[in-house]
Design a protein around this motif. Structure first.
Motif, PDB file in Angstrom:
ATOM      1  N   LEU A 100      84.812  24.235  44.278  1.00 42.04           N
ATOM      2  CA  LEU A 100      84.729  25.551  43.659  1.00 42.04           C
ATOM      3  C   LEU A 100      83.743  26.419  44.441  1.00 42.04           C
ATOM      4  O   LEU A 100      82.945  25.898  45.228  1.00 42.04           O
ATOM      5  CB  LEU A 100      84.287  25.414  42.199  1.00 42.04           C
ATOM      6  N   PRO A 101      83.770  27.753  44.245  1.00 40.68           N
ATOM      7  CA  PRO A 101      82.841  28.617  44.969  1.00 40.68           C
ATOM      8  C   PRO A 101      81.393  28.154  44.803  1.00 40.68           C
ATOM      9  O   PRO A 101      80.956  27.851  43.694  1.00 40.68           O
ATOM     10  CB  PRO A 101      83.070  29.987  44.316  1.00 40.68           C
ATOM     11  N   GLY A 102      80.677  28.089  45.904  1.00 37.49           N
ATOM     12  CA  GLY A 102      79.289  27.622  45.877  1.00 37.49           C
ATOM     13  C   GLY A 102      79.137  26.132  46.074  1.00 37.49           C
ATOM     14  O   GLY A 102      78.025  25.643  46.268  1.00 37.49           O
ATOM     15  N   GLY A 103      80.249  25.404  46.028  1.00 43.22           N
ATOM     16  CA  GLY A 103      80.188  23.968  46.252  1.00 43.22           C
ATOM     17  C   GLY A 103      80.087  23.637  47.729  1.00 43.22           C
ATOM     18  O   GLY A 103      80.626  24.350  48.575  1.00 43.22           O
ATOM     19  N   ASP A 104      79.402  22.543  48.035  1.00 43.91           N
ATOM     20  CA  ASP A 104      79.231  22.133  49.428  1.00 43.91           C
ATOM     21  C   ASP A 104      79.006  20.630  49.447  1.00 43.91           C
ATOM     22  O   ASP A 104      77.987  20.147  48.958  1.00 43.91           O
ATOM     23  CB  ASP A 104      78.048  22.867  50.046  1.00 43.91           C
ATOM     24  N   HIS A 105      79.961  19.898  50.012  1.00 44.34           N
ATOM     25  CA  HIS A 105      79.885  18.435  49.980  1.00 44.34           C
ATOM     26  C   HIS A 105      78.658  17.904  50.717  1.00 44.34           C
ATOM     27  O   HIS A 105      77.978  16.993  50.235  1.00 44.34           O
ATOM     28  CB  HIS A 105      81.149  17.833  50.584  1.00 44.34           C
ATOM     29  N   ALA A 106      78.359  18.472  51.880  1.00 52.24           N
ATOM     30  CA  ALA A 106      77.189  18.013  52.635  1.00 52.24           C
ATOM     31  C   ALA A 106      75.909  18.269  51.854  1.00 52.24           C
ATOM     32  O   ALA A 106      74.994  17.425  51.843  1.00 52.24           O
ATOM     33  CB  ALA A 106      77.135  18.704  53.999  1.00 52.24           C
ATOM     34  N   GLU A 107      75.818  19.429  51.195  1.00 54.33           N
ATOM     35  CA  GLU A 107      74.636  19.720  50.378  1.00 54.33           C
ATOM     36  C   GLU A 107      74.522  18.742  49.218  1.00 54.33           C
ATOM     37  O   GLU A 107      73.416  18.296  48.879  1.00 54.33           O
ATOM     38  CB  GLU A 107      74.700  21.153  49.827  1.00 54.33           C
ATOM     39  N   LEU A 108      75.641  18.405  48.593  1.00 56.30           N
ATOM     40  CA  LEU A 108      75.609  17.474  47.474  1.00 56.30           C
ATOM     41  C   LEU A 108      75.108  16.105  47.924  1.00 56.30           C
ATOM     42  O   LEU A 108      74.273  15.486  47.245  1.00 56.30           O
ATOM     43  CB  LEU A 108      76.989  17.368  46.834  1.00 56.30           C
TER      44      LEU A 108
END
Length: 228
Positions: free
Chosen positions: A173-181
């Motif tokens: 979803l908008p604002g999601g980022d797998h690397a950040e998670l």
């Protein structure tokens, strides 16, 4: 310590009420879709007086009942500034066009008193301490709340949609980022003691030790996503 939790609404989002004991002040975590009635029932059952609402992130399934709950008890809501816009513009957060139907009964907007969370902050509310950790990945403003070990009570992590039993939050979803998670998981969750109890935004409780040993996002290939 008393922690009363229940899944609410169409997304089964866990809402928690946390207090030193029955009959005292409490903090409400993530009153989401159709959570207001459950909150009132829990307050009555345990004779609690809310002093604040705190939010792990801004998705509508976690904040949909913020306005009625805060309004009914004249308490502030705490949210990270990067997710604050979602309370007034939930469709943007979900990547939907403005005007598309979104659960028409929702009360969209901010409560009268909104306070902003910061990474590393220590909130002292209702006689309890909550350590705030900014944990982006699911959303830009996702946070966790950690309560230190006390007496015979283990450390507790309210993980929102960062970490679930056996999985993690979605990042599409908008604002999601797998690397950040993944970075947030490594920074916020992995250093915690195995005995830390994890109370997440969806699904059953778990522990850091259990997830460290079996969660494929912490130890192995990716697992199916959960949560909104």
């Amino acid at each position: 310590m008393l922690i009363a939790g229940f899944p609410a609404g169409a997304w089964g989002t866990n809402c928690y009420l946390v207090a030193p004991a029955a009959g005292e002040e409490c903090v409400i975590i993530d009153p989401g879709h159709q959570a207001a009635q459950g909150v009132e029932e829990a307050l009555k059952k345990h004779r609690l007086k809310p002093v604040a609402v705190v939010l792990t992130h801004g998705h509508i399934d976690h904040v949909a009942s913020v306005v009625p709950v805060c309004g009914a008890h004249d308490v502030p809501a705490w949210i990270h500034p990067d997710d604050r816009f979602m309370m007034s513009d939930p469709e943007k957060a979900l990547g939907r066009s403005i005007g598309m139907p979104l659960m028409g009964e929702l009360t969209i907007g901010e409560p009268d008193d909104v306070k902003e969370l910061a990474d590393g902050a220590r909130l002292e509310l209702a006689g309890l301490e909550f350590g705030v950790a900014h944990a982006p990945g699911h959303t830009k403003g996702s946070v966790t709340f950690r309560m230190p070990e006390a007496a015979d009570v283990p450390q507790v992590l309210f993980s929102g949609d960062l970490l679930f039993a056996g999985s993690v939050g979605r990042t599409d979803l908008p604002g999601g980022d797998h690397a950040e998670l993944l970075e947030s998981l490594a920074r916020v969750c992995l250093p915690l003691d195995d005995s830390t109890v994890v109370l997440s935004g969806h699904g059953p409780q778990t522990t850091i030790g259990r997830e460290r040993a079996s969660n494929p996002y912490l130890n192995g290939p990716a697992a199916p996503r959960r949560g909104m």
